[in-house]
Design a protein around this motif. Structure first.
Motif, PDB file in Angstrom:
ATOM      1  N   ASN A   5       0.816  -1.213   0.000  1.00  0.00           N
ATOM      2  CA  ASN A   5       0.000   0.000   0.000  1.00  0.00           C
ATOM      3  C   ASN A   5       0.853   1.268   0.000  1.00  0.00           C
ATOM      4  O   ASN A   5       0.348   2.364   0.222  1.00  0.00           O
ATOM      5  CB  ASN A   5      -0.965  -0.006   1.191  1.00  0.00           C
ATOM      6  CG  ASN A   5      -0.223  -0.044   2.522  1.00  0.00           C
ATOM      7  OD1 ASN A   5       0.991   0.138   2.579  1.00  0.00           O
ATOM      8  ND2 ASN A   5      -0.964  -0.274   3.601  1.00  0.00           N
ATOM      9  N   LYS A   7       2.861   2.485   2.019  1.00  0.00           N
ATOM     10  CA  LYS A   7       3.139   3.157   3.282  1.00  0.00           C
ATOM     11  C   LYS A   7       4.607   2.952   3.652  1.00  0.00           C
ATOM     12  O   LYS A   7       5.204   1.938   3.317  1.00  0.00           O
ATOM     13  CB  LYS A   7       2.237   2.608   4.392  1.00  0.00           C
ATOM     14  CG  LYS A   7       0.758   2.975   4.251  1.00  0.00           C
ATOM     15  CD  LYS A   7      -0.034   2.423   5.410  1.00  0.00           C
ATOM     16  CE  LYS A   7      -1.515   2.798   5.298  1.00  0.00           C
ATOM     17  NZ  LYS A   7      -1.735   4.230   5.493  1.00  0.00           N
ATOM     18  N   CYS A  35       0.304   1.192  14.802  1.00  0.00           N
ATOM     19  CA  CYS A  35       1.218   0.479  13.911  1.00  0.00           C
ATOM     20  C   CYS A  35       0.679  -0.909  13.563  1.00  0.00           C
ATOM     21  O   CYS A  35       0.064  -1.578  14.402  1.00  0.00           O
ATOM     22  CB  CYS A  35       2.589   0.317  14.560  1.00  0.00           C
ATOM     23  SG  CYS A  35       3.364   1.877  15.029  1.00  0.00           S
ATOM     24  N   TYR A  36       0.973  -1.334  12.343  1.00  0.00           N
ATOM     25  CA  TYR A  36       0.657  -2.696  11.908  1.00  0.00           C
ATOM     26  C   TYR A  36       1.973  -3.443  11.765  1.00  0.00           C
ATOM     27  O   TYR A  36       2.826  -3.074  10.951  1.00  0.00           O
ATOM     28  CB  TYR A  36      -0.086  -2.678  10.574  1.00  0.00           C
ATOM     29  CG  TYR A  36      -0.398  -4.062  10.046  1.00  0.00           C
ATOM     30  CD1 TYR A  36      -1.579  -4.713  10.400  1.00  0.00           C
ATOM     31  CD2 TYR A  36       0.506  -4.722   9.205  1.00  0.00           C
ATOM     32  CE1 TYR A  36      -1.858  -5.993   9.927  1.00  0.00           C
ATOM     33  CE2 TYR A  36       0.237  -5.998   8.724  1.00  0.00           C
ATOM     34  CZ  TYR A  36      -0.952  -6.623   9.085  1.00  0.00           C
ATOM     35  OH  TYR A  36      -1.228  -7.880   8.617  1.00  0.00           O
ATOM     36  N   SER A  38       4.144  -6.167  10.358  1.00  0.00           N
ATOM     37  CA  SER A  38       4.073  -7.060   9.200  1.00  0.00           C
ATOM     38  C   SER A  38       5.085  -8.196   9.275  1.00  0.00           C
ATOM     39  O   SER A  38       4.953  -9.200   8.563  1.00  0.00           O
ATOM     40  CB  SER A  38       4.306  -6.268   7.909  1.00  0.00           C
ATOM     41  OG  SER A  38       5.537  -5.574   7.959  1.00  0.00           O
ATOM     42  N   HIS A  58       4.354  -0.703   9.772  1.00  0.00           N
ATOM     43  CA  HIS A  58       3.965   0.563   9.157  1.00  0.00           C
ATOM     44  C   HIS A  58       2.757   1.101   9.903  1.00  0.00           C
ATOM     45  O   HIS A  58       2.133   0.397  10.692  1.00  0.00           O
ATOM     46  CB  HIS A  58       3.671   0.397   7.662  1.00  0.00           C
ATOM     47  CG  HIS A  58       2.504  -0.484   7.370  1.00  0.00           C
ATOM     48  ND1 HIS A  58       2.631  -1.847   7.140  1.00  0.00           N
ATOM     49  CD2 HIS A  58       1.167  -0.219   7.286  1.00  0.00           C
ATOM     50  CE1 HIS A  58       1.425  -2.368   6.921  1.00  0.00           C
ATOM     51  NE2 HIS A  58       0.532  -1.402   7.005  1.00  0.00           N
ATOM     52  N   GLU A  60      -1.043   2.429  10.148  1.00  0.00           N
ATOM     53  CA  GLU A  60      -2.302   2.275   9.439  1.00  0.00           C
ATOM     54  C   GLU A  60      -2.977   3.625   9.203  1.00  0.00           C
ATOM     55  O   GLU A  60      -3.777   3.775   8.291  1.00  0.00           O
ATOM     56  CB  GLU A  60      -3.237   1.351  10.221  1.00  0.00           C
ATOM     57  CG  GLU A  60      -2.720  -0.082  10.267  1.00  0.00           C
ATOM     58  CD  GLU A  60      -3.756  -1.059  10.794  1.00  0.00           C
ATOM     59  OE1 GLU A  60      -4.213  -0.858  11.935  1.00  0.00           O
ATOM     60  OE2 GLU A  60      -4.096  -1.998  10.066  1.00  0.00           O
TER      61      GLU A  60
END
Length: 288
Positions: A5, A7, A35-36, A38, A58, A60
């Motif tokens: 995406n 980001k 934060c996500y 990953s 990253h 969101e």
């Protein structure tokens, strides 16, 4: 390592004494900041009692990188962490040092141009003029620092000045055939990678392929390691090997070894640039 995406991705590296609640504390802190996560890798070294973790994340919503950097200090203090937070998308500023052999340099340039290595070459530094045309053809600044026993420390200070002036984060010794002083090794600790044309810890020093031939080895290899004051003894990041046989003389072994040298060095540089390497005493923890 841009995310799908687009980001901005960040990498958080943490090292601390092993204990309970570390993963939960980091994950909770990042989650609370939007934060996500990953990717996350961790290792508990039972020999040293240290805990190593690499976390990729990253945001969101709004990018709060500065806020995370400021706020994480409290978590770090609670667990006695050494830590770093970097923008994973930013190219790493890199000096490449060479002498006369061009294969490792050429391979790094190829991989950079193909997008496999996320680096910005700030300068090419050499004790010889042989590779100036190759560097300048690619548009890179070439700095000739000839070294002899009388000017060695002066030239090393000139190198450090280039490192400071350009904000260089990594120095790659791509078959740079000079032994660095203890002082320079300390100044560049953890941010200088050398390729040794042998499968360390065997056949240290000069002419390793000749040593290998005399021993009749059936495998030759190359070792990429961080530079330390102990010659060819620094923490190993990556190694590569290939089979050989009795029909091969030192010249043939040397030619065959070029492949393993380029592979081991490129892998080590990529691992370092992706912040996958932790130094643990005289060893490394590498999350691949």
């Amino acid at each position: 390592m841009p995310h799908d995406n687009m980001k901005t991705e960040y990498i958080l590296k943490t090292t601390c004494p092993a204990g309970r609640g570390i993963v939960a504390a980091v994950a909770t802190f990042l989650s609370d900041k939007g934060c996500y996560i990953s990717e996350q890798s961790q290792f508990d070294d039972q020999d040293s009692g240290k805990f190593f973790m690499r976390t990729v994340f990253h945001f969101e919503g709004e990018d709060l990188g500065d806020e995370v950097r400021a706020g994480f200090a409290e978590v770090a203090t609670a667990f006695k962490m050494e830590w770093s937070l970097v923008n994973a998308c930013a190219p790493m500023k890199t000096i490449i040092m060479v002498s006369k052999a061009d294969h490792c340099f050429a391979d790094l340039l190829y991989r950079k141009n193909k997008g496999d290595l996320n680096m910005e070459i700030t300068a090419v530094v050499s004790n010889h003029q042989d590779l100036r045309p190759m560097a300048e053809r690619e548009g890179f600044r070439f700095v000739h620092l000839p070294v002899n026993k009388d000017n060695k420390r002066q030239q090393e200070k000139a190198l450090l000045e280039i490192v400071r002036e350009t904000g260089t984060e990594l120095v790659v010794l791509a078959r740079y055939m000079q032994i660095l002083s203890d002082e320079l090794c300390k100044d560049l600790a953890g941010r200088a990678i050398n390729i040794h044309h042998s499968f360390l810890p065997g056949f240290k020093g000069a002419r390793p392929y000749y040593q290998a031939h005399e021993r009749g080895v059936k495998l030759i290899g190359a070792t990429a390691h961080y530079v330390t004051g102990d010659l060819d003894e620094g923490p190993i990041i990556e190694q590569a090997v290939q089979t050989v046989d009795h029909t091969m003389y030192p010249e043939q072994l040397t030619a065959a070894g070029r492949d393993t040298e380029t592979v081991a060095l490129a892998r080590a540089v990529r691992l370092h640039m992706e912040h996958r390497v932790f130094v643990d005493g005289n060893k490394t923890v590498v999350f691949k």
